[in-house]
Design a protein around this motif. Structure first.
Motif, mmCIF file in Angstrom:
data_model
loop_
_atom_site.group_PDB
_atom_site.id
_atom_site.type_symbol
_atom_site.label_atom_id
_atom_site.label_comp_id
_atom_site.label_asym_id
_atom_site.label_seq_id
_atom_site.Cartn_x
_atom_site.Cartn_y
_atom_site.Cartn_z
ATOM 1 N N ALA A 212 0.839 -1.195 0.000
ATOM 2 C CA ALA A 212 0.000 0.000 0.000
ATOM 3 C C ALA A 212 0.877 1.248 0.000
ATOM 4 C CB ALA A 212 -0.915 0.001 1.223
ATOM 5 N N PRO A 213 1.192 1.743 -1.191
ATOM 6 C CA PRO A 213 2.041 2.937 -1.253
ATOM 7 C C PRO A 213 1.275 4.179 -0.814
ATOM 8 C CG PRO A 213 1.295 2.316 -3.437
ATOM 9 C CD PRO A 213 0.824 1.251 -2.499
ATOM 10 N N PRO A 214 2.005 5.214 -0.393
ATOM 11 C CA PRO A 214 1.331 6.471 -0.073
ATOM 12 C C PRO A 214 0.535 6.957 -1.284
ATOM 13 C CG PRO A 214 3.635 6.540 0.597
ATOM 14 C CD PRO A 214 3.442 5.281 -0.196
ATOM 15 N N ILE A 215 -0.554 7.656 -1.019
ATOM 16 C CA ILE A 215 -1.394 8.194 -2.086
ATOM 17 C C ILE A 215 -0.604 9.284 -2.805
ATOM 18 C CG2 ILE A 215 -3.534 9.420 -2.610
ATOM 19 C CD1 ILE A 215 -4.057 6.644 -1.621
ATOM 20 N N LEU B 61 -14.955 12.916 -4.552
ATOM 21 C CA LEU B 61 -15.248 12.904 -3.122
ATOM 22 C C LEU B 61 -16.016 14.137 -2.651
ATOM 23 C CD1 LEU B 61 -11.861 11.478 -1.818
ATOM 24 C CD2 LEU B 61 -13.964 10.260 -2.383
ATOM 25 N N ARG B 62 -16.104 15.165 -3.501
ATOM 26 C CA ARG B 62 -16.816 16.387 -3.106
ATOM 27 C C ARG B 62 -18.273 16.083 -2.784
ATOM 28 N NH1 ARG B 62 -14.040 19.055 -7.448
ATOM 29 N NH2 ARG B 62 -12.126 19.825 -6.547
ATOM 30 N N GLY B 63 -18.696 16.547 -1.616
ATOM 31 C CA GLY B 63 -20.077 16.376 -1.204
ATOM 32 C C GLY B 63 -20.407 14.991 -0.666
ATOM 33 N N THR B 64 -19.395 14.124 -0.521
ATOM 34 C CA THR B 64 -19.641 12.764 -0.034
ATOM 35 C C THR B 64 -19.447 12.694 1.476
ATOM 36 O OG1 THR B 64 -17.352 12.023 -0.249
ATOM 37 C CG2 THR B 64 -18.765 11.809 -2.210
ATOM 38 N N LEU B 65 -19.803 11.553 2.044
ATOM 39 C CA LEU B 65 -19.617 11.318 3.466
ATOM 40 C C LEU B 65 -18.144 11.415 3.850
ATOM 41 C CD1 LEU B 65 -20.990 10.516 6.132
ATOM 42 C CD2 LEU B 65 -20.564 8.141 5.522
ATOM 43 N N LEU B 66 -17.259 10.958 2.977
ATOM 44 C CA LEU B 66 -15.829 11.042 3.277
ATOM 45 C C LEU B 66 -15.402 12.486 3.506
ATOM 46 C CD1 LEU B 66 -16.080 8.243 1.642
ATOM 47 C CD2 LEU B 66 -13.640 8.538 1.346
ATOM 48 N N GLU B 67 -15.879 13.380 2.661
ATOM 49 C CA GLU B 67 -15.541 14.794 2.810
ATOM 50 C C GLU B 67 -16.140 15.349 4.101
ATOM 51 O OE1 GLU B 67 -15.286 18.282 -0.328
ATOM 52 O OE2 GLU B 67 -17.386 17.926 0.257
ATOM 53 N N ARG B 68 -17.403 15.032 4.379
ATOM 54 C CA ARG B 68 -18.063 15.542 5.582
ATOM 55 C C ARG B 68 -17.384 15.059 6.861
ATOM 56 N NH1 ARG B 68 -21.730 14.139 2.453
ATOM 57 N NH2 ARG B 68 -23.649 15.044 1.769
ATOM 58 N N CYS B 69 -16.898 13.817 6.841
ATOM 59 C CA CYS B 69 -16.244 13.244 8.023
ATOM 60 C C CYS B 69 -14.769 13.631 8.124
ATOM 61 C CB CYS B 69 -16.357 11.718 8.013
ATOM 62 S SG CYS B 69 -18.013 11.088 8.302
ATOM 63 N N GLY B 70 -14.209 14.204 7.074
ATOM 64 C CA GLY B 70 -12.798 14.577 7.085
ATOM 65 C C GLY B 70 -11.871 13.386 6.910
ATOM 66 N N ILE B 71 -12.349 12.340 6.241
ATOM 67 C CA ILE B 71 -11.543 11.138 6.027
ATOM 68 C C ILE B 71 -10.474 11.429 4.969
ATOM 69 C CG2 ILE B 71 -11.573 8.767 5.158
ATOM 70 C CD1 ILE B 71 -14.418 8.551 6.385
ATOM 71 N N GLU B 72 -9.231 11.068 5.305
ATOM 72 C CA GLU B 72 -8.111 11.273 4.384
ATOM 73 C C GLU B 72 -7.431 9.934 4.116
ATOM 74 O OE1 GLU B 72 -3.836 13.577 4.025
ATOM 75 O OE2 GLU B 72 -5.079 13.936 5.781
ATOM 76 N N LEU B 73 -7.282 9.597 2.840
ATOM 77 C CA LEU B 73 -6.558 8.387 2.453
ATOM 78 C C LEU B 73 -5.065 8.646 2.602
ATOM 79 C CD1 LEU B 73 -8.531 7.494 -0.791
ATOM 80 C CD2 LEU B 73 -8.799 6.475 1.478
ATOM 81 N N LEU B 74 -4.355 7.729 3.265
ATOM 82 C CA LEU B 74 -2.920 7.883 3.478
ATOM 83 C C LEU B 74 -2.116 6.947 2.593
ATOM 84 C CD1 LEU B 74 -3.013 8.019 7.383
ATOM 85 C CD2 LEU B 74 -2.966 9.961 5.794
ATOM 86 N N THR B 75 -2.499 5.668 2.566
ATOM 87 C CA THR B 75 -1.847 4.675 1.718
ATOM 88 C C THR B 75 -2.946 3.829 1.097
ATOM 89 O OG1 THR B 75 -1.631 2.994 3.461
ATOM 90 C CG2 THR B 75 0.188 4.572 3.231
ATOM 91 N N LEU B 76 -2.636 3.214 -0.056
ATOM 92 C CA LEU B 76 -3.674 2.438 -0.727
ATOM 93 C C LEU B 76 -3.071 1.449 -1.705
ATOM 94 C CD1 LEU B 76 -6.734 2.049 -1.171
ATOM 95 C CD2 LEU B 76 -6.573 3.767 -2.985
ATOM 96 N N GLY B 77 -3.605 0.236 -1.698
ATOM 97 C CA GLY B 77 -3.243 -0.811 -2.637
ATOM 98 C C GLY B 77 -4.317 -1.881 -2.588
ATOM 99 N N PRO B 78 -4.262 -2.883 -3.461
ATOM 100 C CA PRO B 78 -5.301 -3.914 -3.475
ATOM 101 C C PRO B 78 -5.323 -4.761 -2.210
ATOM 102 C CG PRO B 78 -3.501 -4.528 -4.929
ATOM 103 C CD PRO B 78 -3.244 -3.119 -4.484
ATOM 104 N N HIS B 79 -4.202 -4.772 -1.479
ATOM 105 C CA HIS B 79 -4.107 -5.573 -0.260
ATOM 106 C C HIS B 79 -4.506 -4.790 0.984
ATOM 107 C CE1 HIS B 79 -2.212 -8.973 -2.254
ATOM 108 N NE2 HIS B 79 -1.594 -8.065 -2.991
ATOM 109 N N GLY B 80 -4.831 -3.496 0.836
ATOM 110 C CA GLY B 80 -5.242 -2.690 1.974
ATOM 111 C C GLY B 80 -4.700 -1.282 1.898
ATOM 112 N N GLY B 81 -4.651 -0.649 3.046
ATOM 113 C CA GLY B 81 -4.167 0.719 3.109
ATOM 114 C C GLY B 81 -4.484 1.342 4.451
ATOM 115 N N THR B 82 -4.294 2.650 4.535
ATOM 116 C CA THR B 82 -4.578 3.385 5.768
ATOM 117 C C THR B 82 -5.338 4.665 5.432
ATOM 118 O OG1 THR B 82 -2.410 4.463 5.665
ATOM 119 C CG2 THR B 82 -2.580 2.483 7.041
ATOM 120 N N ALA B 83 -6.151 5.096 6.389
ATOM 121 C CA ALA B 83 -6.891 6.348 6.259
ATOM 122 C C ALA B 83 -7.054 6.944 7.654
ATOM 123 C CB ALA B 83 -8.260 6.110 5.626
ATOM 124 N N SER B 84 -7.165 8.252 7.714
ATOM 125 C CA SER B 84 -7.336 8.922 9.004
ATOM 126 C C SER B 84 -8.626 9.723 9.018
ATOM 127 C CB SER B 84 -6.151 9.846 9.295
ATOM 128 O OG SER B 84 -6.120 10.912 8.353
#
Length: 161
Positions: free
Chosen positions: A20-23, A35-58
């Motif tokens: 899961a490389p950094p975004i 992502l504009r206007g979505t729940l992710l934006e409203r909640c302040g969710i930020e993708l940190l790393t991402l790959g098919p095997h997983g990733g991290t978000a804050s």
């Protein structure tokens, strides 16, 4: 089950997910209009790393609390389902090509404790990567590395239409 601390910075967290490389800035720019206007934006969710095997978000705790001042369980689940769904989309495109999508089919959460402030981080790891189904285990930790919740997410991988 013991509480396992996470390293303090996102760059260190990505070392836990070699797949899961950094975004990249390019990927962030690609996702931004989606992502504009979505729940992710409203909640302040930020993708940190991402790959098919997983990733991290804050996600910040502020703005995502229940009336008692604790992190809302639904917001926690939204964070977990978001990072798992993005990983599943990457997996779907790996299997079915550009334009493939993924949809959630099942989410199950166990909340161990809650937070009142700061930021929580979801760490997503694949448990099954098939051609039609991908399932993930997501652990959510607070800034001190305390395990807050454990969430399982199953997804259906859809070829492009």
């Amino acid at each position: 089950m013991t509480d396992t601390p996470l390293p303090p910075d996102p760059a260190s967290r990505s070392a836990q997910h070699p797949a899961a490389p950094p975004i990249s800035d390019e990927l962030r720019e690609h996702f931004a209009p989606l992502l504009r206007g979505t729940l992710l934006e409203r909640c302040g969710i930020e993708l940190l790393t991402l790959g098919p095997h997983g990733g991290t978000a804050s996600m910040p705790v502020a703005g995502n609390t229940q009336p008692a001042g604790l992190l809302h369980g639904g917001a926690t689940i939204a964070l977990a389902e978001s990072i798992a769904s993005f990983a599943a989309i990457v997996r779907a495109r790996e299997v079915h090509g550009e334009g493939a999508q993924a949809v959630g089919t099942s989410v199950s959460a166990l909340h161990h404790r809650s937070a009142r402030s700061g930021t929580v981080v979801a760490t997503c790891s694949a448990r099954h990567l098939g051609r039609q189904v991908a399932s993930y285990l997501v652990d959510i930790h607070d800034e001190a590395g305390t395990l807050m919740s454990t969430v399982t997410v199953s997804t259906q991988l859809l070829p492009p239409r």
